[in-house]
Structure formats: structure tokens, C-alpha cells
Design a protein around this motif. Structure first.
Motif, PDB file in Angstrom:
ATOM      1  N   THR A   8      29.777  53.753  41.653  1.00 37.21           N
ATOM      2  CA  THR A   8      29.660  54.324  42.993  1.00 37.21           C
ATOM      3  C   THR A   8      30.962  54.164  43.757  1.00 37.21           C
ATOM      4  N   CYS A 229      30.333  63.945  42.400  1.00 36.42           N
ATOM      5  CA  CYS A 229      29.871  62.892  41.498  1.00 36.42           C
ATOM      6  C   CYS A 229      28.381  63.072  41.254  1.00 36.42           C
ATOM      7  N   VAL A 231      24.641  62.257  39.809  1.00 34.20           N
ATOM      8  CA  VAL A 231      23.859  61.026  39.752  1.00 34.20           C
ATOM      9  C   VAL A 231      22.583  61.273  38.964  1.00 34.20           C
ATOM     10  N   THR A 238      25.591  56.653  38.814  1.00 33.94           N
ATOM     11  CA  THR A 238      26.552  57.736  38.755  1.00 33.94           C
ATOM     12  C   THR A 238      26.826  58.122  37.311  1.00 33.94           C
TER      13      THR A 238
END
Length: 326
Positions: A8, A229, A231, A238
Motif C-alpha cells: 500500500t 493500483c 486491489v 494490492t
């Protein structure tokens, strides 16, 4: 847990130091999105990179990103319906309301239709941790007719700030402050696009409603950019952060030139800001930085809302950012 925190933080750092390109790869609808609602009111064009959302007497329509994101740059080119559009709302926004029913986050572009001869308005807003009792709406006119052609609308979301762009011009920056606490969006979200009937509030507080004589109302979307990013929706860890090209980029922080452009836009086109709404807040929320010139201009635009009347608070029902339009 440790791996989650490390990844993260990595994504947050990448978002802070990287630039976001104006020529990032464009994804097709099938690559990045799924049908959300509206049956055949959502039509994917033959090129696979353009989608039409329509609103008629039966239903509106919408789509949602296939992936869940924590920070990134998200953009689409949008062409709005023309003619009489009162009561119509086209939304391009990020949310995790399906995952966090009582403490969801949200970052909104909402396009508010109008009666014939009056312009569309664009409204931006954020919620964090279910903070729907504190509306952070700002509303603007535009320097073009958004129903004439496609225009780019973009959201840059990092760990410490959010920037809204129109045609690569920053129109609003929201910085994360300590006083905001959990009100700053900080949980993974998906990206949505919808068109729907908001007759109860969207145009002059519900005075003008959708007239289906002018239906179908069609909003056109293309040039989708999903750059961030991703998830895992189960583990909430992530997965990966997309690399960013080194050239032709929008920087993660506004440059001095971009800030000047933003200030010019806001002086010319801002119609509403929650920071100056004395009907809602006796004192501005803590994160607000009050600009006296801006306050004076908005007061001349709407002396009741921005003039500090003592007959102030009326109950409001929120659906995302159901601010009454003046």
C-alpha cells in the motif's frame, strides 16, 4: 498484514512521485468495465471503446470497472445529452458503497442537466468513511457546451490529495488535512458511470424535472483510462501498480502554471462552494481556506446562500451528493 502495508505504501509513493500521462493507454470497454444496470440502455459501439448510456421512461443505465483500485488516474471522454435535460444527472465517480455500506468513500463528477437554453453544470464532491452529513460539493459552469462534442474528465487520487481535471485543466484540488480525519477517501474503490433521473433535486432544487418527451437522453463515453493500483477484492491486498510514462505527463502535484490556470477557471466559472455556504455551515469546515475575493464574488452570485442568513438549516437527503441546485 505487513506485506499489505508495504505494498500500500509503495502504491502511495508511486502515485505521489509519478506523472500521469495525457496519452496513457486507452482500454476497451470489455477490458476494463462491466455492465451495471439498464439492460439494453447500455450500448457498446462496434469499436469496443465507446459506450452509450441512455435514460428513458423505463430506466437509466450504467457500468462499473472490473477492478478495484487504491489510488491512480482515471479518465474518460464524455459527450452529454443536448436540448432539454432538466432533472438528468450523468455521473462519473469512484465509490466503495457496495463493500462499505455504512462507511463508504466516494469521489464524484456529477453533470447536472438544465432547462432549454441553460447550461449544464458540473459538480464535484468527495465522501470519506461515510461522511455524507458533510457535503463538500463545488459546482461550476464550463467554457464550452459539453453536449456539442467529447471532452475529457479526469480524477487523480493519491494518498494526500485529489485533483479534478476538465480537458487536462485542473479545476479543483482537495488536500488531505489532519482536521478532515477519516473524511478523506482512503479505502479501495471501483469506478462507475451512470445516467439517471434526479428530478427531485438536480435542477433548481427539483423545480424542473425530467421530461420524457425528450427521451431517450444519451450520454456517450469513450477514451477510457484506468491507471492505478489494483486491489484484490477479497484479501484487499494490492496486486500491482501500473507504470507511468516519463513524458507528456500530468504531474501528481499541480505545477505553478497549472495552478494559475485553475485559479482563472475558478474565478470565471465557480457557481457554488460548500466552504462559503452560510445556509449550511455557520462556520466553514476546518479544511476550508477562505478567499475573501472568492467569498465576495459568490455572495454577489447568490446573496442568500453565501450571505449568512440566520434562517439557515433545512434537512437534506443525500444520494451521493444530492445538493439542491440553486
Amino acid at each position: 498484514m505487513v506485506l499489505h502495508l508495504i505494498l500500500t505504501l509503495l502504491c502511495s509513493v508511486l502515485a505521489l512521485v509519478s506523472g500521469y500521462s495525457t496519452t496513457l493507454p486507452i482500454s476497451s470497454f470489455d477490458e476494463g468495465y462491466s455492465h451495471l444496470f439498464g439492460d439494453d440502455n447500455l450500448q457498446v459501439l462496434k469499436d469496443g471503446k465507446s459506450v452509450h448510456l441512455s435514460l428513458d421512461e423505463r430506466t437509466g443505465s450504467g457500468f462499473v470497472s472490473q477492478d478495484l483500485y487504491l489510488h491512480g488516474f482515471f479518465s474518460a471522454s464524455i459527450k452529454l445529452p443536448a436540448d432539454y435535460t432538466a432533472g438528468v444527472v450523468v455521473a462519473f465517480y469512484m465509490s466503495n458503497g457496495d463493500m462499505y455500506e455504512k462507511n463508504h468513500d466516494e469521489i464524484d463528477f456529477e453533470f447536472l442537466g438544465n432547462i432549454r437554453g441553460k447550461e449544464w453544470r458540473i459538480q464535484t464532491n468527495i465522501y470519506g468513511n461515510g461522511s455524507t452529513n458533510v457535503g463538500r460539493e463545488e459546482r461550476f459552469g464550463l467554457w464550452f457546451d459539453p453536449s456539442d462534442d467529447y471532452h475529457h474528465y479526469s480524477i487523480l487520487w493519491t494518498d494526500d490529495h485529489i485533483i479534478f481535471y476538465v480537458d487536462n485543466v485542473a479545476i479543483r484540488e482537495i488536500k488531505r488535512t489532519g482536521s478532515m480525519g477519516g473524511d478523506f477517501p482512503s479505502k479501495p474503490m471501483t469506478l462507475y458511470a451512470t445516467i439517471w433521473d434526479a428530478s427531485g433535486w438536480a435542477t433548481n432544487g427539483g423545480k424542473y424535472k425530467v421530461n420524457y418527451k425528450y427521451a431517450p437522453y444519451i450520454a456517450e463515453f469513450s477514451d477510457f483510462v484506468l491507471h492505478g493500483c489494483t486491489v484484490d477484492p477479497i484479501e484487499l491486498t494490492t496486486l500491482k501498480c501500473d507504470p507511468t510514462p516519463n513524458s507528456n505527463s500530468i504531474l501528481a502535484h499541480i505545477t505553478p502554471v497549472e495552478r494559475i490556470k485553475m485559479e482563472i477557471f475558478r474565478k470565471k466559472h465557480m457557481q457554488y462552494s460548500y466552504c462559503y455556504d452560510r445556509m449550511r455551515y455557520e462556520t466553514p469546515p476546518h479544511e476550508c481556506v477562505v478567499d475573501l475575493e472568492e467569498a465576495k464574488r459568490l455572495k454577489s452570485f447568490d446573496p442568500v446562500t453565501f450571505g449568512g442568513s440566520r434562517h439557515r438549516h433545512r434537512g437534506r437527503t443525500h444520494h451521493r451528493s444530492r445538493l439542491e441546485s440553486f
